[in-house]
Design a protein around this motif. Sequence first.
Motif, PDB file in Angstrom:
ATOM      1  N   ILE A 161       0.841  -1.203   0.000  1.00  0.00           N
ATOM      2  CA  ILE A 161       0.000   0.000   0.000  1.00  0.00           C
ATOM      3  C   ILE A 161       0.872   1.247   0.000  1.00  0.00           C
ATOM      4  CG2 ILE A 161      -1.664   1.340   1.351  1.00  0.00           C
ATOM      5  CD1 ILE A 161      -2.830  -1.368   2.291  1.00  0.00           C
ATOM      6  N   LEU A 162       1.919   1.260   0.830  1.00  0.00           N
ATOM      7  CA  LEU A 162       2.795   2.437   0.873  1.00  0.00           C
ATOM      8  C   LEU A 162       3.450   2.666  -0.480  1.00  0.00           C
ATOM      9  CD1 LEU A 162       4.637   2.426   4.320  1.00  0.00           C
ATOM     10  CD2 LEU A 162       2.451   3.425   3.687  1.00  0.00           C
ATOM     11  N   LEU A 163       3.897   1.585  -1.120  1.00  0.00           N
ATOM     12  CA  LEU A 163       4.601   1.713  -2.387  1.00  0.00           C
ATOM     13  C   LEU A 163       3.661   2.070  -3.530  1.00  0.00           C
ATOM     14  CD1 LEU A 163       7.166   1.381  -4.137  1.00  0.00           C
ATOM     15  CD2 LEU A 163       6.590  -1.061  -4.326  1.00  0.00           C
ATOM     16  N   LYS A 164       2.563   1.321  -3.677  1.00  0.00           N
ATOM     17  CA  LYS A 164       1.712   1.471  -4.860  1.00  0.00           C
ATOM     18  C   LYS A 164       0.651   2.548  -4.729  1.00  0.00           C
ATOM     19  CE  LYS A 164       2.216  -3.180  -6.778  1.00  0.00           C
ATOM     20  NZ  LYS A 164       1.505  -4.363  -7.316  1.00  0.00           N
ATOM     21  N   ASP A 165       0.185   2.800  -3.503  1.00  0.00           N
ATOM     22  CA  ASP A 165      -0.947   3.706  -3.346  1.00  0.00           C
ATOM     23  C   ASP A 165      -0.599   5.017  -2.649  1.00  0.00           C
ATOM     24  OD1 ASP A 165      -2.647   1.790  -4.514  1.00  0.00           O
ATOM     25  OD2 ASP A 165      -2.850   0.757  -2.605  1.00  0.00           O
ATOM     26  N   VAL A 166       0.613   5.116  -2.107  1.00  0.00           N
ATOM     27  CA  VAL A 166       1.008   6.359  -1.448  1.00  0.00           C
ATOM     28  C   VAL A 166       2.203   6.981  -2.164  1.00  0.00           C
ATOM     29  CG1 VAL A 166       1.737   7.440   0.710  1.00  0.00           C
ATOM     30  CG2 VAL A 166       0.112   5.544   0.768  1.00  0.00           C
ATOM     31  N   ILE A 167       3.354   6.327  -2.122  1.00  0.00           N
ATOM     32  CA  ILE A 167       4.560   6.877  -2.734  1.00  0.00           C
ATOM     33  C   ILE A 167       4.343   7.165  -4.218  1.00  0.00           C
ATOM     34  CG2 ILE A 167       6.915   6.310  -3.463  1.00  0.00           C
ATOM     35  CD1 ILE A 167       6.941   7.079  -0.629  1.00  0.00           C
ATOM     36  N   ARG A 168       3.693   6.242  -4.920  1.00  0.00           N
ATOM     37  CA  ARG A 168       3.486   6.407  -6.358  1.00  0.00           C
ATOM     38  C   ARG A 168       2.700   7.669  -6.683  1.00  0.00           C
ATOM     39  NH1 ARG A 168       1.068   1.343  -9.479  1.00  0.00           N
ATOM     40  NH2 ARG A 168       3.209   0.583  -9.173  1.00  0.00           N
ATOM     41  N   ASN A 169       1.852   8.107  -5.748  1.00  0.00           N
ATOM     42  CA  ASN A 169       1.007   9.270  -5.998  1.00  0.00           C
ATOM     43  C   ASN A 169       1.519  10.544  -5.331  1.00  0.00           C
ATOM     44  OD1 ASN A 169      -1.321   8.146  -7.573  1.00  0.00           O
ATOM     45  ND2 ASN A 169      -1.424   6.796  -5.801  1.00  0.00           N
ATOM     46  N   CYS A 170       2.735  10.485  -4.794  1.00  0.00           N
ATOM     47  CA  CYS A 170       3.341  11.666  -4.167  1.00  0.00           C
ATOM     48  C   CYS A 170       4.643  12.000  -4.891  1.00  0.00           C
ATOM     49  CB  CYS A 170       3.628  11.416  -2.685  1.00  0.00           C
ATOM     50  SG  CYS A 170       2.159  11.292  -1.672  1.00  0.00           S
ATOM     51  N   LYS A 171       4.774  13.229  -5.332  1.00  0.00           N
ATOM     52  CA  LYS A 171       6.010  13.648  -5.988  1.00  0.00           C
ATOM     53  C   LYS A 171       7.119  13.776  -4.952  1.00  0.00           C
ATOM     54  CE  LYS A 171       3.644  16.155  -9.693  1.00  0.00           C
ATOM     55  NZ  LYS A 171       3.420  17.469 -10.348  1.00  0.00           N
ATOM     56  N   GLY A 172       8.317  13.368  -5.349  1.00  0.00           N
ATOM     57  CA  GLY A 172       9.454  13.487  -4.442  1.00  0.00           C
ATOM     58  C   GLY A 172       9.283  12.642  -3.202  1.00  0.00           C
ATOM     59  N   GLY A 173       8.973  11.353  -3.390  1.00  0.00           N
ATOM     60  CA  GLY A 173       8.708  10.470  -2.259  1.00  0.00           C
ATOM     61  C   GLY A 173       9.835  10.422  -1.253  1.00  0.00           C
ATOM     62  N   VAL A 231      10.629   8.289   1.865  1.00  0.00           N
ATOM     63  CA  VAL A 231      10.197   7.112   2.605  1.00  0.00           C
ATOM     64  C   VAL A 231      10.351   7.310   4.108  1.00  0.00           C
ATOM     65  CG1 VAL A 231      10.615   4.653   2.979  1.00  0.00           C
ATOM     66  CG2 VAL A 231      10.716   5.591   0.662  1.00  0.00           C
ATOM     67  N   GLY A 232      11.413   7.999   4.522  1.00  0.00           N
ATOM     68  CA  GLY A 232      11.637   8.226   5.953  1.00  0.00           C
ATOM     69  C   GLY A 232      10.520   9.026   6.583  1.00  0.00           C
ATOM     70  N   THR A 233      10.124  10.119   5.944  1.00  0.00           N
ATOM     71  CA  THR A 233       9.031  10.942   6.474  1.00  0.00           C
ATOM     72  C   THR A 233       7.721  10.168   6.465  1.00  0.00           C
ATOM     73  OG1 THR A 233      10.069  13.006   5.746  1.00  0.00           O
ATOM     74  CG2 THR A 233       7.707  13.072   6.153  1.00  0.00           C
ATOM     75  N   LEU A 234       7.460   9.440   5.397  1.00  0.00           N
ATOM     76  CA  LEU A 234       6.225   8.662   5.310  1.00  0.00           C
ATOM     77  C   LEU A 234       6.166   7.618   6.419  1.00  0.00           C
ATOM     78  CD1 LEU A 234       3.625   7.701   3.983  1.00  0.00           C
ATOM     79  CD2 LEU A 234       5.016   6.373   2.371  1.00  0.00           C
ATOM     80  N   THR A 235       7.244   6.866   6.600  1.00  0.00           N
ATOM     81  CA  THR A 235       7.255   5.813   7.615  1.00  0.00           C
ATOM     82  C   THR A 235       7.079   6.391   9.012  1.00  0.00           C
ATOM     83  OG1 THR A 235       8.722   4.467   6.230  1.00  0.00           O
ATOM     84  CG2 THR A 235       8.586   3.893   8.567  1.00  0.00           C
ATOM     85  N   ASP A 236       7.776   7.478   9.305  1.00  0.00           N
ATOM     86  CA  ASP A 236       7.653   8.100  10.629  1.00  0.00           C
ATOM     87  C   ASP A 236       6.241   8.642  10.858  1.00  0.00           C
ATOM     88  OD1 ASP A 236      10.279   7.514  11.115  1.00  0.00           O
ATOM     89  OD2 ASP A 236      11.033   9.549  10.813  1.00  0.00           O
ATOM     90  N   THR A 237       5.631   9.185   9.804  1.00  0.00           N
ATOM     91  CA  THR A 237       4.267   9.715   9.923  1.00  0.00           C
ATOM     92  C   THR A 237       3.283   8.589  10.225  1.00  0.00           C
ATOM     93  OG1 THR A 237       4.748  11.524   8.375  1.00  0.00           O
ATOM     94  CG2 THR A 237       2.431  10.978   8.731  1.00  0.00           C
TER      95      THR A 237
END
Length: 374
Positions: A172-184, A186-192
Motif C-alpha cells: 500500500i505504501l509503495l503502490k498507493d502512497v509513494i506512487r502518488n506523491c512527488k518526491g517520495g 520514505v523516511g518521512t512517510l514511515t515516521d508519519t
Amino acid sequence: MKIITGMRRSGKTVLMKQYMSLLRESGVPDSQILYLNFESKTLAHVTDYLKLLEEIDKKYNGKRTYVFLDEVQTVKHWERAVNSLQTDYDADIYITGSNAYLLSNDLSTYISGRYAELRILPLSFKEFMELHPGDRDKRFYQYIRMGSLPVINPDADEMFEHDHLIGLFNTILLKDVIRNCKGGDVGTLTDTVRFLYSNVGNITSANNIAVTIKKDPEKVRNYLDALQKAFLIYKAERYDIRGKRLLDTLEKYYVSDTGMRNAVLGISSREDISRQIENIVYLELLRRGYEVAVGKYGDREVDFTARRNREVQYIQVTMSIMTDDTYEREVAPFRLIRDSYPKTVLSMDSFVTDLPDGLHHSNLLDWLLEEERS
C-alpha cells in the motif's frame, strides 16, 4: 458508472465478482461480460487508455456489455477510455480502485455527475463472526489483534498472518502512497504512519506530528492526505456541539485495520485495547452510513457525534463504567448536552442497564452484532 473504492484486500474484487454472478443468474451471457484485472500479468501491456480500448474492442460485439475494470488506476489516463465507453459503446461500467485519486479533478472533468461511488471497509465484527463462527469473546480479541481483512484467517499461524499484513502494508505504501506523491520521502512517510498508528484516537495535527517526528510540515501534510486517499487512515474532525460547527484545528486519526497496525508496531492487542475498541466503533459508525466527528462541549469531549440524515447520536466508548471515577468521566459530558438525541455509553461490561437521565449503556459486542437500523 459504479466505482468501488477501498483499501487493498478489503473485498472490492469479491463484490465485483458477485455483481458478475448476479448478471449471469439473470440470464446475461458471458459474451456480454468483460472482466479485466489490471494487477494480472496478462494485462501488463495495457499501460494507457488507447491500449485499454483496444482490449475492450477484442470482445465488444455491439450488444449491451457489462465492463468490469479491476484496479484500473494502473492504466494511464484510464478516465479517457471510460469516457469513450460511455459515449461510443453500449456499456454498463464497474470500476474498482485502491485509492481516492480515482476521483480526482481529472476524472470529474470527464465523468462529472455520471458515477456512483461505493466505499468498501474491511469486515465488520458481525461479518467476521459469519465468516469465522465461534466463541464471540475469543473472536473479538482475534478481530482486534489480527484485524478485519477478509484474507486474514484468525485460526492460521499467527506469524504467517503477521508477515502477510506487513507485506500488504508495504504494498500500500509503495503502490498507493509513494506512487502518488512527488518526491517520495520514505523516511518521512514511515515516521508519519508510525506516529499515527501509535496515537490512534489522540487529538493531533499535521504541525504537531511534524514537530514530534522532526520532519518538514508540508511533507507531513502531503502524506496525511495520501494515506487517507489510500484508505489506510481516516480523519475525524472535531465538532463543537454547543456552537454546532466543525472546528478548523486539531483532529483525530483512526486506522482502517487494527491488525495491520498491531503488526507494524509489533504490539499485542491487549497493550492499548481501549484505543482499539474506540477505533472499531468509529469504523462501524462509518459502515452504518454516519458522518462521524469527535464531539466537544466546552472543555469536555464526547468520543463521537454521529449524523445520518436528520438522525444524531452521541457515543462514549470505554472498557468499563463499573468504577465511580470512570462512570463520572464518561457520563459528565452527556449531562451538559441539553438536546434530546440518543446518548450511549458502549463498554465491555457484561452487566449493562440503562443509566439515569435517559442515557443508554450497551455492551460493545451486543452493539456490534445487532441488526443495523436504516
